[in-house]
Design a protein around this motif. Structure first.
Motif, PDB file in Angstrom:
ATOM      1  N   LEU A   6       0.828  -1.207   0.000  1.00  0.00           N
ATOM      2  CA  LEU A   6       0.000   0.000   0.000  1.00  0.00           C
ATOM      3  C   LEU A   6       0.864   1.260   0.000  1.00  0.00           C
ATOM      4  CD1 LEU A   6      -2.826  -0.886   2.532  1.00  0.00           C
ATOM      5  CD2 LEU A   6      -3.094  -0.431   0.112  1.00  0.00           C
ATOM      6  N   VAL A   7       1.876   1.280   0.840  1.00  0.00           N
ATOM      7  CA  VAL A   7       2.759   2.442   0.925  1.00  0.00           C
ATOM      8  C   VAL A   7       3.519   2.620  -0.390  1.00  0.00           C
ATOM      9  CG1 VAL A   7       4.807   3.370   2.067  1.00  0.00           C
ATOM     10  CG2 VAL A   7       2.951   2.415   3.426  1.00  0.00           C
ATOM     11  N   HIS A   8       4.003   1.524  -0.936  1.00  0.00           N
ATOM     12  CA  HIS A   8       4.733   1.594  -2.203  1.00  0.00           C
ATOM     13  C   HIS A   8       3.842   2.148  -3.316  1.00  0.00           C
ATOM     14  CE1 HIS A   8       7.743   0.588  -5.155  1.00  0.00           C
ATOM     15  NE2 HIS A   8       6.843  -0.087  -5.865  1.00  0.00           N
ATOM     16  N   THR A   9       2.610   1.675  -3.396  1.00  0.00           N
ATOM     17  CA  THR A   9       1.665   2.160  -4.409  1.00  0.00           C
ATOM     18  C   THR A   9       1.338   3.638  -4.193  1.00  0.00           C
ATOM     19  OG1 THR A   9       0.720  -0.048  -4.596  1.00  0.00           O
ATOM     20  CG2 THR A   9      -0.602   1.772  -5.443  1.00  0.00           C
ATOM     21  N   ALA A  10       1.128   4.026  -2.935  1.00  0.00           N
ATOM     22  CA  ALA A  10       0.809   5.424  -2.637  1.00  0.00           C
ATOM     23  C   ALA A  10       1.961   6.334  -3.033  1.00  0.00           C
ATOM     24  CB  ALA A  10       0.494   5.591  -1.154  1.00  0.00           C
ATOM     25  N   LEU A  11       3.181   5.943  -2.721  1.00  0.00           N
ATOM     26  CA  LEU A  11       4.335   6.778  -3.072  1.00  0.00           C
ATOM     27  C   LEU A  11       4.553   6.825  -4.579  1.00  0.00           C
ATOM     28  CD1 LEU A  11       6.827   5.866  -0.223  1.00  0.00           C
ATOM     29  CD2 LEU A  11       5.432   7.926  -0.456  1.00  0.00           C
ATOM     30  N   ASP A  12       4.277   5.730  -5.274  1.00  0.00           N
ATOM     31  CA  ASP A  12       4.372   5.740  -6.737  1.00  0.00           C
ATOM     32  C   ASP A  12       3.351   6.696  -7.347  1.00  0.00           C
ATOM     33  OD1 ASP A  12       6.483   4.001  -6.840  1.00  0.00           O
ATOM     34  OD2 ASP A  12       5.275   2.234  -7.350  1.00  0.00           O
ATOM     35  N   GLU A  13       2.141   6.706  -6.801  1.00  0.00           N
ATOM     36  CA  GLU A  13       1.104   7.622  -7.291  1.00  0.00           C
ATOM     37  C   GLU A  13       1.506   9.074  -7.057  1.00  0.00           C
ATOM     38  OE1 GLU A  13      -1.678   7.018  -9.012  1.00  0.00           O
ATOM     39  OE2 GLU A  13      -1.153   4.900  -9.080  1.00  0.00           O
ATOM     40  N   VAL A  14       2.072   9.345  -5.886  1.00  0.00           N
ATOM     41  CA  VAL A  14       2.510  10.705  -5.581  1.00  0.00           C
ATOM     42  C   VAL A  14       3.617  11.128  -6.540  1.00  0.00           C
ATOM     43  CG1 VAL A  14       3.720  12.093  -3.845  1.00  0.00           C
ATOM     44  CG2 VAL A  14       1.774  10.694  -3.172  1.00  0.00           C
ATOM     45  N   ARG A  15       4.512  10.216  -6.853  1.00  0.00           N
ATOM     46  CA  ARG A  15       5.591  10.546  -7.792  1.00  0.00           C
ATOM     47  C   ARG A  15       5.043  10.838  -9.186  1.00  0.00           C
ATOM     48  NH1 ARG A  15       8.166   6.074  -4.824  1.00  0.00           N
ATOM     49  NH2 ARG A  15       9.628   7.034  -3.366  1.00  0.00           N
ATOM     50  N   GLY A  65       5.682  13.594   1.061  1.00  0.00           N
ATOM     51  CA  GLY A  65       5.443  12.170   1.336  1.00  0.00           C
ATOM     52  C   GLY A  65       6.678  11.302   1.149  1.00  0.00           C
ATOM     53  N   PRO A  66       7.315  11.337  -0.028  1.00  0.00           N
ATOM     54  CA  PRO A  66       8.538  10.553  -0.203  1.00  0.00           C
ATOM     55  C   PRO A  66       9.665  10.965   0.741  1.00  0.00           C
ATOM     56  CG  PRO A  66       7.641  11.124  -2.335  1.00  0.00           C
ATOM     57  CD  PRO A  66       6.840  11.860  -1.307  1.00  0.00           C
ATOM     58  N   VAL A  72      12.215  10.297   7.829  1.00  0.00           N
ATOM     59  CA  VAL A  72      11.633  10.012   9.145  1.00  0.00           C
ATOM     60  C   VAL A  72      11.459   8.517   9.370  1.00  0.00           C
ATOM     61  CG1 VAL A  72       9.628  10.397  10.621  1.00  0.00           C
ATOM     62  CG2 VAL A  72      10.510  12.254   9.209  1.00  0.00           C
ATOM     63  N   GLU A  73      10.882   7.844   8.398  1.00  0.00           N
ATOM     64  CA  GLU A  73      10.609   6.416   8.551  1.00  0.00           C
ATOM     65  C   GLU A  73      11.801   5.541   8.168  1.00  0.00           C
ATOM     66  OE1 GLU A  73       7.853   5.260   9.882  1.00  0.00           O
ATOM     67  OE2 GLU A  73       6.813   7.186   9.960  1.00  0.00           O
ATOM     68  N   ARG A  74      12.858   6.157   7.654  1.00  0.00           N
ATOM     69  CA  ARG A  74      14.081   5.456   7.246  1.00  0.00           C
ATOM     70  C   ARG A  74      13.809   4.339   6.235  1.00  0.00           C
ATOM     71  NH1 ARG A  74      18.032   7.426  10.704  1.00  0.00           N
ATOM     72  NH2 ARG A  74      17.255   8.116  12.703  1.00  0.00           N
ATOM     73  N   GLY A  75      12.864   4.597   5.334  1.00  0.00           N
ATOM     74  CA  GLY A  75      12.540   3.653   4.278  1.00  0.00           C
ATOM     75  C   GLY A  75      11.580   2.550   4.672  1.00  0.00           C
ATOM     76  N   ASN A  76      11.100   2.564   5.898  1.00  0.00           N
ATOM     77  CA  ASN A  76      10.164   1.532   6.365  1.00  0.00           C
ATOM     78  C   ASN A  76       8.724   1.967   6.122  1.00  0.00           C
ATOM     79  OD1 ASN A  76      12.265  -0.097   7.416  1.00  0.00           O
ATOM     80  ND2 ASN A  76      12.357   1.228   9.214  1.00  0.00           N
ATOM     81  N   ALA A  77       7.872   1.005   5.896  1.00  0.00           N
ATOM     82  CA  ALA A  77       6.449   1.285   5.678  1.00  0.00           C
ATOM     83  C   ALA A  77       5.736   1.375   7.024  1.00  0.00           C
ATOM     84  CB  ALA A  77       5.819   0.188   4.831  1.00  0.00           C
ATOM     85  N   SER A  78       4.827   2.343   7.129  1.00  0.00           N
ATOM     86  CA  SER A  78       4.001   2.460   8.329  1.00  0.00           C
ATOM     87  C   SER A  78       2.637   2.996   7.920  1.00  0.00           C
ATOM     88  CB  SER A  78       4.659   3.379   9.366  1.00  0.00           C
ATOM     89  OG  SER A  78       4.638   4.718   8.930  1.00  0.00           O
ATOM     90  N   PHE A  79       1.653   2.700   8.741  1.00  0.00           N
ATOM     91  CA  PHE A  79       0.306   3.183   8.458  1.00  0.00           C
ATOM     92  C   PHE A  79       0.261   4.706   8.569  1.00  0.00           C
ATOM     93  CE2 PHE A  79      -4.178   4.018   9.500  1.00  0.00           C
ATOM     94  CZ  PHE A  79      -4.739   3.482   8.359  1.00  0.00           C
ATOM     95  N   LYS A  83      -1.128   7.318   5.677  1.00  0.00           N
ATOM     96  CA  LYS A  83      -2.110   8.375   5.897  1.00  0.00           C
ATOM     97  C   LYS A  83      -1.517   9.752   5.585  1.00  0.00           C
ATOM     98  CE  LYS A  83      -4.735   8.358   9.422  1.00  0.00           C
ATOM     99  NZ  LYS A  83      -5.288   8.339  10.784  1.00  0.00           N
ATOM    100  N   PHE A  84      -0.281   9.966   5.978  1.00  0.00           N
ATOM    101  CA  PHE A  84       0.401  11.236   5.742  1.00  0.00           C
ATOM    102  C   PHE A  84       0.503  11.534   4.248  1.00  0.00           C
ATOM    103  CE2 PHE A  84       4.334  13.543   4.898  1.00  0.00           C
ATOM    104  CZ  PHE A  84       4.225  14.638   5.737  1.00  0.00           C
ATOM    105  N   ALA A  85       0.964  10.561   3.487  1.00  0.00           N
ATOM    106  CA  ALA A  85       1.121  10.748   2.041  1.00  0.00           C
ATOM    107  C   ALA A  85      -0.233  11.013   1.377  1.00  0.00           C
ATOM    108  CB  ALA A  85       1.802   9.538   1.422  1.00  0.00           C
ATOM    109  N   GLY A  86      -1.255  10.291   1.803  1.00  0.00           N
ATOM    110  CA  GLY A  86      -2.591  10.498   1.245  1.00  0.00           C
ATOM    111  C   GLY A  86      -3.157  11.864   1.558  1.00  0.00           C
ATOM    112  N   ARG A  87      -2.967  12.313   2.795  1.00  0.00           N
ATOM    113  CA  ARG A  87      -3.482  13.618   3.204  1.00  0.00           C
ATOM    114  C   ARG A  87      -2.777  14.744   2.441  1.00  0.00           C
ATOM    115  NH1 ARG A  87      -7.720  13.707   5.781  1.00  0.00           N
ATOM    116  NH2 ARG A  87      -6.904  12.239   7.269  1.00  0.00           N
ATOM    117  N   PHE A  88      -1.465  14.643   2.331  1.00  0.00           N
ATOM    118  CA  PHE A  88      -0.736  15.686   1.617  1.00  0.00           C
ATOM    119  C   PHE A  88      -1.062  15.679   0.132  1.00  0.00           C
ATOM    120  CE2 PHE A  88       1.157  16.676   5.430  1.00  0.00           C
ATOM    121  CZ  PHE A  88       2.113  17.675   5.315  1.00  0.00           C
ATOM    122  N   ALA A  89      -1.319  14.513  -0.438  1.00  0.00           N
ATOM    123  CA  ALA A  89      -1.719  14.447  -1.853  1.00  0.00           C
ATOM    124  C   ALA A  89      -3.084  15.112  -2.050  1.00  0.00           C
ATOM    125  CB  ALA A  89      -1.745  13.000  -2.326  1.00  0.00           C
TER     126      ALA A  89
END
Length: 107
Positions: A6-15, A65-66, A72-79, A83-89
């Protein structure tokens, strides 16, 4: 779906959104250097400036988001990151709409 996917897909969409916003930013920035820009009334020039500023804000929101994922997350996925990436998008979409409205006014 797994959280990592989910995080990978969200970040790809943001990119992908970032790429489109960068292209629009380039067109907006190019418009300032056109010969007929000087013939615009003051209100049109102000609208162009506001539109350009909103596009910079859009890019900043999309980059957040990226950057959050990497720093902050050091490349790790977190819920929280998802949410952060989605809200900022979502907020970036609102600023993009306002920037395009300014462009339409200038045209």
């Amino acid at each position: 779906m797994k959280l990592e996917k989910l995080v990978h897909t969200a970040l790809d969409e943001v990119r992908m959104q970032m790429l489109g916003a960068q292209v629009l930013f380039g067109f907006q920035f190019n418009g300032v250097f056109q010969e007929r820009f000087e013939q615009l009334p003051a209100r049109g020039k102000e609208a162009a400036f506001v539109g350009l500023s909103l596009m910079v804000a859009t890019l900043g929101l999309l980059i957040a988001g990226p950057c959050q994922h990497r720093i902050v997350e050091r490349g790790n996925a977190s819920f929280r990151l998802f949410k952060f990436a989605g809200r900022f998008a979502e907020v970036a979409l609102a600023t993009l709409i306002l920037a395009l409205a300014c462009d339409i006014y200038v045209v």
